[in-house]
Design a protein around this motif. Structure first.
Motif, PDB file in Angstrom:
ATOM      1  N   GLU A  18       0.855  -1.188   0.000  1.00 58.66           N
ATOM      2  CA  GLU A  18       0.000   0.000   0.000  1.00 58.66           C
ATOM      3  C   GLU A  18       0.893   1.240   0.000  1.00 58.66           C
ATOM      4  O   GLU A  18       1.990   1.236   0.582  1.00 58.66           O
ATOM      5  CB  GLU A  18      -0.903   0.033   1.239  1.00 58.66           C
ATOM      6  N   SER A  19       0.444   2.291  -0.621  1.00 62.34           N
ATOM      7  CA  SER A  19       1.166   3.575  -0.603  1.00 62.34           C
ATOM      8  C   SER A  19       0.154   4.688  -0.780  1.00 62.34           C
ATOM      9  O   SER A  19      -0.800   4.559  -1.560  1.00 62.34           O
ATOM     10  CB  SER A  19       2.238   3.629  -1.686  1.00 62.34           C
ATOM     11  N   ILE A  20       0.369   5.789  -0.051  1.00 62.34           N
ATOM     12  CA  ILE A  20      -0.618   6.861   0.017  1.00 62.34           C
ATOM     13  C   ILE A  20      -0.057   8.149  -0.574  1.00 62.34           C
ATOM     14  O   ILE A  20       1.089   8.528  -0.301  1.00 62.34           O
ATOM     15  CB  ILE A  20      -1.041   7.100   1.477  1.00 62.34           C
ATOM     16  N   LEU A  21      -0.875   8.818  -1.380  1.00 62.86           N
ATOM     17  CA  LEU A  21      -0.508  10.107  -1.963  1.00 62.86           C
ATOM     18  C   LEU A  21      -1.517  11.155  -1.508  1.00 62.86           C
ATOM     19  O   LEU A  21      -2.719  11.014  -1.728  1.00 62.86           O
ATOM     20  CB  LEU A  21      -0.513  10.034  -3.486  1.00 62.86           C
ATOM     21  N   VAL A  22      -1.021  12.220  -0.863  1.00 60.18           N
ATOM     22  CA  VAL A  22      -1.862  13.349  -0.463  1.00 60.18           C
ATOM     23  C   VAL A  22      -1.647  14.470  -1.462  1.00 60.18           C
ATOM     24  O   VAL A  22      -0.506  14.886  -1.717  1.00 60.18           O
ATOM     25  CB  VAL A  22      -1.499  13.843   0.953  1.00 60.18           C
ATOM     26  N   CYS A  23      -2.730  14.977  -2.037  1.00 59.11           N
ATOM     27  CA  CYS A  23      -2.647  16.041  -3.040  1.00 59.11           C
ATOM     28  C   CYS A  23      -3.045  17.371  -2.399  1.00 59.11           C
ATOM     29  O   CYS A  23      -4.187  17.543  -1.971  1.00 59.11           O
ATOM     30  CB  CYS A  23      -3.568  15.740  -4.212  1.00 59.11           C
ATOM     31  N   VAL A  24      -2.088  18.296  -2.321  1.00 61.52           N
ATOM     32  CA  VAL A  24      -2.357  19.611  -1.764  1.00 61.52           C
ATOM     33  C   VAL A  24      -2.130  20.647  -2.861  1.00 61.52           C
ATOM     34  O   VAL A  24      -1.270  20.475  -3.725  1.00 61.52           O
ATOM     35  CB  VAL A  24      -1.458  19.919  -0.550  1.00 61.52           C
ATOM     36  N   PHE A  25      -2.909  21.734  -2.822  1.00 63.66           N
ATOM     37  CA  PHE A  25      -2.822  22.725  -3.882  1.00 63.66           C
ATOM     38  C   PHE A  25      -2.611  24.125  -3.314  1.00 63.66           C
ATOM     39  O   PHE A  25      -1.621  24.770  -3.564  1.00 63.66           O
ATOM     40  CB  PHE A  25      -4.060  22.676  -4.774  1.00 63.66           C
ATOM     41  N   TYR A  26      -3.529  24.614  -2.534  1.00 59.57           N
ATOM     42  CA  TYR A  26      -3.386  25.968  -2.024  1.00 59.57           C
ATOM     43  C   TYR A  26      -4.358  26.170  -0.877  1.00 59.57           C
ATOM     44  O   TYR A  26      -5.464  25.661  -0.906  1.00 59.57           O
ATOM     45  CB  TYR A  26      -3.663  26.989  -3.134  1.00 59.57           C
ATOM     46  N   GLY A  27      -3.928  26.924   0.118  1.00 60.97           N
ATOM     47  CA  GLY A  27      -4.830  27.281   1.197  1.00 60.97           C
ATOM     48  C   GLY A  27      -4.672  26.420   2.431  1.00 60.97           C
ATOM     49  O   GLY A  27      -3.885  25.466   2.482  1.00 60.97           O
ATOM     50  N   PRO A  28      -5.440  26.748   3.473  1.00 61.99           N
ATOM     51  CA  PRO A  28      -5.309  26.082   4.775  1.00 61.99           C
ATOM     52  C   PRO A  28      -5.775  24.637   4.785  1.00 61.99           C
ATOM     53  O   PRO A  28      -5.475  23.901   5.725  1.00 61.99           O
ATOM     54  CB  PRO A  28      -6.181  26.951   5.698  1.00 61.99           C
ATOM     55  N   ASN A  29      -6.508  24.198   3.769  1.00 61.11           N
ATOM     56  CA  ASN A  29      -6.992  22.817   3.766  1.00 61.11           C
ATOM     57  C   ASN A  29      -5.865  21.806   3.593  1.00 61.11           C
ATOM     58  O   ASN A  29      -6.014  20.638   3.937  1.00 61.11           O
ATOM     59  CB  ASN A  29      -8.013  22.632   2.638  1.00 61.11           C
ATOM     60  N   GLY A  30      -4.726  22.258   3.050  1.00 57.20           N
ATOM     61  CA  GLY A  30      -3.621  21.346   2.793  1.00 57.20           C
ATOM     62  C   GLY A  30      -3.132  20.637   4.042  1.00 57.20           C
ATOM     63  O   GLY A  30      -2.867  19.425   4.031  1.00 57.20           O
ATOM     64  N   GLU A  31      -3.009  21.372   5.138  1.00 55.37           N
ATOM     65  CA  GLU A  31      -2.524  20.766   6.373  1.00 55.37           C
ATOM     66  C   GLU A  31      -3.485  19.697   6.870  1.00 55.37           C
ATOM     67  O   GLU A  31      -3.063  18.642   7.368  1.00 55.37           O
ATOM     68  CB  GLU A  31      -2.323  21.849   7.440  1.00 55.37           C
ATOM     69  N   ARG A  32      -4.770  19.960   6.729  1.00 56.13           N
ATOM     70  CA  ARG A  32      -5.771  18.972   7.153  1.00 56.13           C
ATOM     71  C   ARG A  32      -5.647  17.687   6.331  1.00 56.13           C
ATOM     72  O   ARG A  32      -5.751  16.578   6.875  1.00 56.13           O
ATOM     73  CB  ARG A  32      -7.166  19.574   6.996  1.00 56.13           C
TER      74      ARG A  32
END
Length: 229
Positions: A10-24
């Motif tokens: 298993e391997s996990i990818l977190v996709c962040v783009f912009y704004g405060p939601n990224g940390e969550r």
């Protein structure tokens, strides 16, 4: 320091783009990676070059890097200056890293909007049928008016891309029109509206993941207008 993971199927990818939601999203990815004892990757995709990020966005990136180090992520990947849709970039990274689970943030579109216009998640499902998706809900702002639905407008430009148009925050000779982009509140993606003037008349078109949803109106105006570059 990276954590030694015991499970590699298993391997996990977190996709962040912009704004405060990224940390969550990163926190959620870390919890899932800890539960599954598997590798964690974090990906940021942006159409602008890294050295052109404003102070606010640069601060978010630094914070995400700190979290990646704190949580022992395998890698924090930045794909800047990208001309391709985000879904295709995410698919490429997922293939390269053998990702099995992807975490993204929920956009602020209503169910009716998704039915009539499509959703970013559907685009990802078409591009990455081999992975499971975890959509983290984002608290939506109360919409009392059109202005409360969007962030403060920023200057940007339209660039022709095959049979459609995409927004660009950098002025180049390829830019064909200048206007203001209003980003939807509660989304990490470049979804919102683009407003521009033509022959003293104001036009408004919808933007989804950097691209104009319906390019017909834009095409009828812009292809008759000289380039601004």
């Amino acid at each position: 320091m990276k954590k030694i993971r015991g499970r590699m199927d298993e391997s996990i990818l977190v996709c962040v783009f912009y704004g405060p939601n990224g940390e969550r999203l990163i926190n959620r990815g870390n919890k899932l990676a800890s539960m599954l004892d598997c590798p964690l990757y974090i990906l940021m995709v942006d159409s602008r070059p890294f050295d052109e990020f404003d102070t606010e966005k640069s601060a978010y990136v630094e914070r995400w890097k700190e979290l990646a180090e704190e949580y022992g992520a395998e890698d924090f990947i930045i794909r800047d200056n990208e001309s391709r849709p985000s879904a295709k970039v995410i698919a490429e990274v997922s293939h390269d890293l053998n990702i099995t689970q992807i975490i993204i943030g929920q956009t602020a579109r209503s169910r009716w909007e998704e039915i009539t216009k499509g959703s970013f998640l559907n685009s990802l499902l078409r591009e990455i049928p081999f992975a499971d998706f975890h959509v983290v809900s984002v608290e939506r702002s109360i919409k009392g008016s059109d202005h409360e639905e969007f962030e403060k407008g920023v200057r940007c430009y339209l660039v022709k891309d095959a049979d459609t148009y995409k927004i660009s925050f950098t002025q180049t000779k390829e830019c064909q029109y200048e206007g203001i982009f209003f980003k939807e509140i509660g989304t990490d993606f470049n979804n919102g509206i683009f407003k521009f003037m033509h022959n003293s008349k104001l036009y408004q078109v919808e933007v989804e993941d950097d691209y104009i949803v319906d390019p017909m109106l834009v095409r009828s105006c812009i292809e008759k207008t000289p380039s601004i570059g």
